[in-house]
Design an enzyme around this catalytic site. Structure first.
Site, PDB file in Angstrom:
ATOM      1  N   ASP A  54      -3.320   2.715  -6.274  1.00 41.40           N
ATOM      2  CA  ASP A  54      -1.805   2.194  -5.391  1.00 41.40           C
ATOM      3  C   ASP A  54      -1.800   1.421  -4.092  1.00 41.40           C
ATOM      4  O   ASP A  54      -1.153   1.124  -3.137  1.00 41.40           O
ATOM      5  CB  ASP A  54      -1.708   3.700  -4.209  1.00 41.40           C
ATOM      6  CG  ASP A  54      -3.651   3.995  -4.002  1.00 41.40           C
ATOM      7  OD1 ASP A  54      -4.439   3.199  -3.829  1.00 41.40           O
ATOM      8  OD2 ASP A  54      -3.410   4.037  -2.433  1.00 41.40           O
ATOM      9  N   GLU A  55      -2.590   0.595  -4.715  1.00 39.12           N
ATOM     10  CA  GLU A  55      -2.500  -0.820  -3.321  1.00 39.12           C
ATOM     11  C   GLU A  55      -2.666  -2.379  -4.630  1.00 39.12           C
ATOM     12  O   GLU A  55      -2.641  -2.437  -5.776  1.00 39.12           O
ATOM     13  CB  GLU A  55      -3.579  -1.227  -3.049  1.00 39.12           C
ATOM     14  CG  GLU A  55      -3.710  -0.109  -2.165  1.00 39.12           C
ATOM     15  CD  GLU A  55      -5.473  -0.118  -1.062  1.00 39.12           C
ATOM     16  OE1 GLU A  55      -6.007  -1.902  -1.039  1.00 39.12           O
ATOM     17  OE2 GLU A  55      -5.537   0.504  -1.123  1.00 39.12           O
ATOM     18  N   ASP A  73       0.500  -1.395  -0.008  1.00 37.60           N
ATOM     19  CA  ASP A  73      -0.231  -0.513  -0.287  1.00 37.60           C
ATOM     20  C   ASP A  73       0.872   1.431   0.016  1.00 37.60           C
ATOM     21  O   ASP A  73       1.615   1.333   0.666  1.00 37.60           O
ATOM     22  CB  ASP A  73      -0.700  -0.639   1.702  1.00 37.60           C
ATOM     23  CG  ASP A  73      -1.998   0.856   1.178  1.00 37.60           C
ATOM     24  OD1 ASP A  73      -2.849   0.848   1.587  1.00 37.60           O
ATOM     25  OD2 ASP A  73      -1.873   1.721   0.712  1.00 37.60           O
TER      26      ASP A  73
END
Length: 397
Positions: free
Chosen positions: A110-111, A9
């Site tokens: 973003d993960e 993350d």
DNA sequence: TCTGGGGTCCTAGGACCC
DNA sequence: TCTGGGGTCCTAGGACCC
């Protein structure tokens, strides 16, 4: 054999990524001061998309209106979002993660999850995760959290522990100690409404939720959701790391006006704009849509949504806009000021065989020609932007 | 203080068919 | 004339995620 899953993350993703770009351009590092990313910094109605750690310490949170954050911190640095750049940062970070395991599921920009079952052991998992985290920091200039667990749920919960730039584990035997004391809201899929329902019943922690009987829980949140919550609160999740990115099921665009609109001409122009965006996007992916929907949001945030089937799957702006106009006429009384308008399409197919119809609109060819021009213009603009970014990248390296 | 934009999945009710 | 029950499709709305 127990699974070993990593959840990676990016810390304050949009803020970190904007900071990296500014640093490359020779600007100060906004991660070190109270700063935020927002859609349009000049618009009073925009909200915060990401906040720096110094900003978070002042109580500034994601989704907070910019105007409110400015009252808390008048010297707050506000930067606008930059999607093209974010896409590049995201691609770079995914690429590094994939080099650790090809069994990768991108969960959002973003993960991601990676299945490390065959790449490390429980004993050296933290060391491997630390290496991954350091490699991303050194290569790309931003930090991530890595959560490690025996399933996706636990890995994701673990990456949410102390931030930034940290590695945490949450193995099944650590659940009572590390997860059960947390508030129910910290459990994935428990949002505001579910939290309200649970706490009203005296269920405040994940541990209490884990011990709650299924019948009671089903009465509170519905049977299907209850089953999932019960499993998750007990740290169980057998969903696989899905490497195939499923195709989009719907495409939509919406616009919030800086002032509520009531003039039908203004509203029609906005509808036209979102219709162009949505139809361009589906053409880009080779989709045709069979359902069109329109929604209108008013001052009090109430929403009216209307949808309909199209005669046949279409990707033509004019056809979609025409349906949308009819739907808008049903949804809107024509006098109440509108805060936000949105247009979406779903029931997407890749159907390309043109079904000829005796009643086909003779103007359809003209409409398609218009769309081709629109798509051309769009791609030219994108090419120009890509060139600009390549030069930034060169300047940085 | 005053709330963006883009998605996914689930539920419930009504229409229609067999 | 009045009735059941299952399946499917559609629409509207709600909750959640980042």
């Amino acid at each position: 054999m127990p699974r070993i899953i990593f959840h990676i993350d990016v810390n304050s993703a949009f803020l970190s990524w904007s900071a990296v770009k500014l640093v490359i351009e020779g600007q100060p590092d906004i991660r070190l001061v109270p700063s935020v990313v927002s859609g349009d910094p000049s618009d009073r109605r925009s909200i915060i998309t990401a906040a720096s750690i110094p900003a978070k310490k002042l109580g500034i949170k994601t989704a907070m209106p910019v105007s409110m954050a400015l009252r808390t911190c008048p010297e707050l640095v506000i930067v606008g979002g930059d999607w093209e750049w974010y896409r590049r940062c995201s691609d770079g970070f995914i690429e590094i993660c994939r080099s650790y395991s090809p069994v990768l599921q991108q969960f959002s920009i973003d993960e991601c999850f990676i299945d490390m079952s065959f790449r490390c052991t429980q004993e050296n998992a933290v060391a491997v995760a630390t290496q991954l985290k350091e490699q991303i920091k050194e290569t790309l200039g931003f930090t991530v959290n890595v959560g490690i667990g025996s399933n996706k749920l636990l890995a994701k919960m673990a990456s949410d522990f102390e931030k930034p730039d940290k590695v945490h584990t949450l193995w099944e035997n650590e659940v009572p100690e590390k997860m059960w004391p947390l508030g129910v809201r910290d459990l994935l899929w428990v949002g505001k409404k579910t939290e309200e329902r649970l706490t009203a019943y005296g269920i405040n922690t994940i541990g209490q939720l884990a011990g709650l009987g299924m019948v009671t829980l089903a009465n509170l949140v519905g049977k299907k959701f209850a089953e999932q919550l019960h499993e998750n609160a007990n740290g169980r999740d057998n969903s696989p790391v899905e490497t195939e990115r499923g195709e989009a099921k719907s495409v939509s665009a919406e616009r919030t006006f800086s002032k509520d609109l009531v003039n039908p001409k203004d509203i029609d122009r906005a509808l036209f704009n979102v219709a162009c965006i949505v139809s361009h996007r589906i053409r880009k992916h080779g989709f045709r849509a069979s359902t069109v929907s329109v929604f209108v949001k008013y001052k009090d945030f109430s929403v009216v949504q209307k949808q309909c089937r199209t005669e046949r799957p279409t990707d033509v702006t004019a056809v979609i806009l025409n349906e949308a106009r009819k739907l808008l006429a049903e949804a809107w009384d024509g006098v109440t000021p509108i805060r936000q308008i949105g247009l979406g399409v779903c029931k997407l197919t890749h159907e390309t065989a043109v079904q000829m119809s005796l009643f086909e609109d003779p103007k359809l060819d003209y409409y398609r020609e218009w769309d081709r021009h629109y798509d051309d213009q769009k791609s030219k603009k994108e090419d120009a932007r890509i060139l600009a970014y390549e030069s930034i990248k060169e300047a940085g390296s």
